[in-house]
Scaffold this active site. Structure first.
Site, PDB file in Angstrom:
ATOM      1  CB  SER A   5      54.732  17.727  45.384  1.00 12.82           C
ATOM      2  OG  SER A   5      54.483  17.251  45.873  1.00 12.82           O
ATOM      3  CD  GLU A  55      48.303  18.610  51.546  1.00 12.46           C
ATOM      4  OE1 GLU A  55      48.490  17.356  50.558  1.00 12.46           O
ATOM      5  OE2 GLU A  55      47.621  18.204  52.228  1.00 12.46           O
ATOM      6  CG  HIS A  57      43.991  18.139  47.911  1.00 13.12           C
ATOM      7  ND1 HIS A  57      43.735  17.305  49.053  1.00 13.12           N
ATOM      8  CD2 HIS A  57      44.841  18.456  47.434  1.00 13.12           C
ATOM      9  CE1 HIS A  57      45.639  17.140  49.113  1.00 13.12           C
ATOM     10  NE2 HIS A  57      46.486  18.486  48.313  1.00 13.12           N
ATOM     11  CG  ASP A 107      39.232  13.111  56.713  1.00  7.19           C
ATOM     12  OD1 ASP A 107      38.994  11.571  56.215  1.00  7.19           O
ATOM     13  OD2 ASP A 107      40.015  13.382  56.613  1.00  7.19           O
ATOM     14  CG  ASP A 127      44.480   1.441  53.291  1.00  6.07           C
ATOM     15  OD1 ASP A 127      43.386   1.062  52.696  1.00  6.07           O
ATOM     16  OD2 ASP A 127      44.889   1.682  53.863  1.00  6.07           O
ATOM     17  CD  GLN A 161      49.002  22.584  67.081  1.00  7.92           C
ATOM     18  OE1 GLN A 161      50.129  22.563  65.607  1.00  7.92           O
ATOM     19  NE2 GLN A 161      49.103  23.559  67.378  1.00  7.92           N
ATOM     20  CG  PHE A 199      47.712  15.812  61.319  1.00  7.80           C
ATOM     21  CD1 PHE A 199      46.236  15.415  61.290  1.00  7.80           C
ATOM     22  CD2 PHE A 199      48.587  16.462  60.648  1.00  7.80           C
ATOM     23  CE1 PHE A 199      45.727  15.769  59.641  1.00  7.80           C
ATOM     24  CE2 PHE A 199      48.295  16.335  59.170  1.00  7.80           C
ATOM     25  CZ  PHE A 199      47.129  16.095  58.472  1.00  7.80           C
ATOM     26  CG  HIS A 254      52.919  15.482  48.749  1.00  3.70           C
ATOM     27  ND1 HIS A 254      52.966  16.277  47.689  1.00  3.70           N
ATOM     28  CD2 HIS A 254      52.358  15.570  49.664  1.00  3.70           C
ATOM     29  CE1 HIS A 254      52.241  17.157  47.865  1.00  3.70           C
ATOM     30  NE2 HIS A 254      51.468  16.630  49.076  1.00  3.70           N
TER      31      HIS A 254
END
Length: 309
Positions: free
Chosen positions: A21, A23, A83, A115, A167, A221, A225, A275
């Site tokens: 999949s 994103e 999402h 977030d 979690d 980056q 991230f 994913h």
């Protein structure tokens, strides 16, 4: 004699099926829009199980997310997963988004707490009239529409969580509310995912826990991230990109090698679904999928027909 590596036998037409999949994030400019749709056009022939479209903090990209999902529905044969978060929104506002997606033909939502508008450094607080957390949101989605719900999982724990055990308790709550799949935060050490998967299974959670893979398009980056997301960046990864700041061609080769090494090792550990966080770029993801045996004229096998190594 050592057993043959399963990853050596992933190839087009092989009965050991691989599912993927992708994103994407909604574009903010005309140039980004062009890049997004070029990437979708490049990856669509690989017949992913679904493609997901992200949703900004506090619903900041809601209209762009909705427009992107509707265009995927209208112009491609792909299955979009929208999402949805519950940050800074009332239940009524979120329920309206769910109903709008259902009316548009969306049959898959990725439910996330989201977030805080100020970013991960800001303390999360549920909206007084909103959904409390992701599990509460999953229950709301299932109450409103007959929609498949995927959720997130965190091999190195969510930055706001006190522990991985906490979690996993939240993951169990999301499953109890109706979630049928989890995609993980990206990671670079497969041991994090494999240990986490063992703990999830020991807790009684049986839904697919699909590893999230982030090909490193830009190391600087990616490191920034990762720091915001609570994902670790091992020193060996930094070493591989050291000295390549002004050498994009070599960086791309190294990035492809790193991602290929990661996914093929996961295949050797029995993983058959992935994913990919594409960052709206197709080149590295397409190359990795080719290594996984996916070709434009071959469909991934249905899950029921896949054979684990």
């Amino acid at each position: 004699m050592n057993a043959p590596r399963a990853s050596r036998f992933v190839a087009a037409g092989n009965r050991r099926g691989i599912g993927v999949s992708f994103e994407f994030f909604p574009p903010a400019t005309a140039e980004m829009e062009q890049s997004l749709w070029e990437s979708i056009g490049r990856l669509a022939p690989l017949k992913p199980n679904f493609v997901s479209v992200t949703y900004g903090a506090g619903g900041s990209t809601r209209e762009r997310t909705h427009a992107t999902v509707k265009r995927i529905l209208a112009e491609t044969m792909l299955t979009p997963a929208a999402h949805l978060t519950c940050v800074a929104a009332t239940r009524a506002d979120v329920d309206a988004v769910i109903a709008a997606y259902a009316q548009a033909g969306v049959r898959h939502i990725v439910a996330l707490r989201g977030d805080p508008p100020g970013g991960l450094g800001e303390r999360y607080a549920p909206h007084p009239g909103g959904y409390r957390n992701a599990a509460d949101l999953v229950a709301g989605i299932k109450r409103i529409a007959d929609i498949e719900v995927s959720v997130s999982a965190y091999p190195e724990k969510h930055p706001d969580s006190p522990s991985i055990a906490a979690d996993i308790d939240m993951l169990k709550a999301k499953v109890d509310a109706g979630a049928s799949r989890a995609m993980t935060q990206f990671f670079f050490e497969n041991s994090h995912y494999l240990r986490y998967l063992d703990r999830v299974r020991a807790s009684g959670v049986a839904i697919p826990i699909v590893p999230g893979i982030l090909p490193v398009q830009n190391f600087k980056q990616t490191k920034s991230f990762a720091a915001r997301c609570g994902a670790s960046v091992p020193q060996w990864l930094a070493d591989r990109f050291d000295g390549l700041e002004n050498d994009p061609a070599t960086r791309k080769l190294i990035a492809a090698a790193v991602a290929a090494e990661q996914v093929l090792d996961l295949v050797d550990h029995g993983v058959t679904d992935f994913h990919f966080y594409t960052m709206n770029r197709a080149d590295l993801v397409y190359a990795i999928c080719h290594l996984l045996g996916l070709r434009p004229d071959h469909l991934p096998l249905p899950a029921a027909e896949r054979v684990l190594p």
